[in-house]
Design a protein around this motif. Structure first.
Motif, PDB file in Angstrom:
ATOM      1  N   MET A 185      70.273  48.493  -2.035  1.00  0.00           N
ATOM      2  CA  MET A 185      70.070  47.285  -2.496  1.00  0.00           C
ATOM      3  C   MET A 185      69.255  47.220  -4.067  1.00  0.00           C
ATOM      4  SD  MET A 185      70.923  43.877  -1.895  1.00  0.00           S
ATOM      5  CE  MET A 185      71.059  43.809  -0.038  1.00  0.00           C
ATOM      6  N   THR A 186      68.199  48.181  -3.935  1.00  0.00           N
ATOM      7  CA  THR A 186      67.684  48.188  -5.189  1.00  0.00           C
ATOM      8  C   THR A 186      68.737  48.476  -6.267  1.00  0.00           C
ATOM      9  OG1 THR A 186      65.527  48.854  -4.100  1.00  0.00           O
ATOM     10  CG2 THR A 186      65.855  49.328  -6.687  1.00  0.00           C
ATOM     11  N   ILE A 189      70.877  45.477  -7.368  1.00  0.00           N
ATOM     12  CA  ILE A 189      70.434  44.608  -7.996  1.00  0.00           C
ATOM     13  C   ILE A 189      70.177  45.019  -9.316  1.00  0.00           C
ATOM     14  CG2 ILE A 189      68.026  43.213  -8.233  1.00  0.00           C
ATOM     15  CD1 ILE A 189      67.966  43.296  -5.216  1.00  0.00           C
ATOM     16  N   THR A 203      70.955  40.900   3.527  1.00  0.00           N
ATOM     17  CA  THR A 203      71.527  40.169   2.352  1.00  0.00           C
ATOM     18  C   THR A 203      71.007  38.913   2.216  1.00  0.00           C
ATOM     19  OG1 THR A 203      73.881  39.660   3.288  1.00  0.00           O
ATOM     20  CG2 THR A 203      73.718  41.640   2.366  1.00  0.00           C
ATOM     21  N   GLN A 206      68.596  38.292  -0.524  1.00  0.00           N
ATOM     22  CA  GLN A 206      68.789  38.356  -2.004  1.00  0.00           C
ATOM     23  C   GLN A 206      69.890  37.619  -2.380  1.00  0.00           C
ATOM     24  OE1 GLN A 206      66.902  40.799  -2.918  1.00  0.00           O
ATOM     25  NE2 GLN A 206      66.438  41.757  -0.934  1.00  0.00           N
ATOM     26  N   LYS A 211      69.512  37.295  -6.583  1.00  0.00           N
ATOM     27  CA  LYS A 211      69.547  38.502  -6.973  1.00  0.00           C
ATOM     28  C   LYS A 211      70.686  39.307  -6.953  1.00  0.00           C
ATOM     29  CE  LYS A 211      64.600  39.140  -5.814  1.00  0.00           C
ATOM     30  NZ  LYS A 211      63.562  40.053  -5.264  1.00  0.00           N
TER      31      LYS A 211
END
Length: 322
Positions: A185-186, A189, A203, A206, A211
């Motif tokens: 995820m990092t 993004i 999710t 986010q 994001k």
């Protein structure tokens, strides 16, 4: 006569033991690390089971090898009802993913009932030019061979969803595996990868925070949460019949006495109607199962169908583990 008395005595002793079940704490093996979605489901369920089962339930996390280490331990555990397994869709995908699986999914367990289903969402990096799924589809067609699809590792929910999505749209992407959803995820993004398909448990925050870009959900029905109900389903977007969700079920070692299985299944059905359990699961984006799959036979038939569904997809992708 003596043998008959011994057999009768043993039968009576066994019956008495079953009548007293459970008379000590029950361990639920979670085949993943603490703190993840499956661990959360297990801890919520354990609390809901405590009263109807009349026992303390202890969660033991046995992570590793995509959930197969923990499942293997339960397959070989004493079949007395004091060791149970709570597992997700990996129960059905392991036979195709792992060449040297230490257990047989459909032969080495007693099925106790399905618990919940968790929808998934198709999301993209914030800089993707596509504003909706129709535009995303055009972008994918225009960028064949250039798209990166992140996942949380071999056998993870995001990996499986990505496999079947690529198979359905017939566009191959470069799969980028990570050691967990967090780092995947990092990078999504941050724009290092383009797309990911993962559980709402991972999710929703986010998406709500803006994001990532959200394009669709993977279940036939839209999500009920206020912030995500505008998201179309992939079925609505043109991928007719597309239906991928992450489910959780409860299992016991093969040969566990029927009387014990019946007690646990009856308690499970009560737990699945517990108001607090519903509240906690809804916060995760999960849907409690309230159909015939809460019964052992239907639960097993469902898993067998899932094995048949995922095996050709995984084999076609040629992605295996030893």
């Amino acid at each position: 006569m003596k043998k008959l008395l011994i057999a009768l005595s043993a039968t009576l002793a066994t019956g008495a033991a079953l009548a007293e079940y459970p008379d000590k704490p029950i361990t639920i093996i979670v085949p993943f690390a603490a703190g993840g979605p499956t661990d959360k489901v297990a801890r919520d369920l354990a609390e809901a089971l405590r009263k109807p089962l009349g026992a303390t339930l202890v969660i033991e996390n046995v992570g590793g090898a995509g959930g197969t280490l923990g499942a293997g331990r339960v397959a070989k555990a004493a079949n007395d009802g004091y060791t149970l397994l709570l597992h997700h869709i990996g129960m059905a995908t392991a036979p195709a993913l792992y060449r040297n699986l230490s257990y047989k999914v459909l032969d080495d367990f007693e099925y106790l009932g399905l618990i919940n289903e968790v929808p998934m969402t198709l999301i993209g990096k914030p800089s993707l030019p596509a504003a909706n799924y129709a535009e995303l589809n055009k972008w994918l067609e225009a960028n064949k061979g250039k798209v990166n699809l992140a996942n949380a590792g071999l056998g993870s929910a995001s990996h499986l969803c990505g496999l079947i999505y690529q198979s359905t749209i017939k566009i191959d992407m470069t799969t980028v595996p990570y050691k967990g959803t967090g780092p995947a995820m990092t990078d999504l993004i941050g724009g290092q990868v383009d797309l990911m398909c993962d559980q709402t448990t991972n999710t929703t925050a986010q998406i709500e925070g803006g994001k990532v870009k959200a394009y669709a959900v993977t279940t036939p029905q839209r999500l009920g949460t206020a912030s995500l109900k505008a998201l179309p389903t992939l079925d609505e977007a043109g991928l007719k019949g597309f239906n991928v969700s992450i489910w959780h079920g409860l299992y016991a070692p093969k040969g566990t006495p029927k009387a014990v299985l019946d007690k646990v299944n009856a308690a499970l059905k009560v737990a699945l109607k517990d108001a607090e359990f519903h509240k906690r699961e809804e916060a995760l984006g999960a849907v409690i199962v309230n159909d015939a799959r809460v019964n052992p036979a239907e639960h097993k038939a469902f898993v067998a169908a899932e094995v048949a569904k995922w095996t050709p997809v995984i084999k076609a992708a040629g992605q295996y583990a030893d």
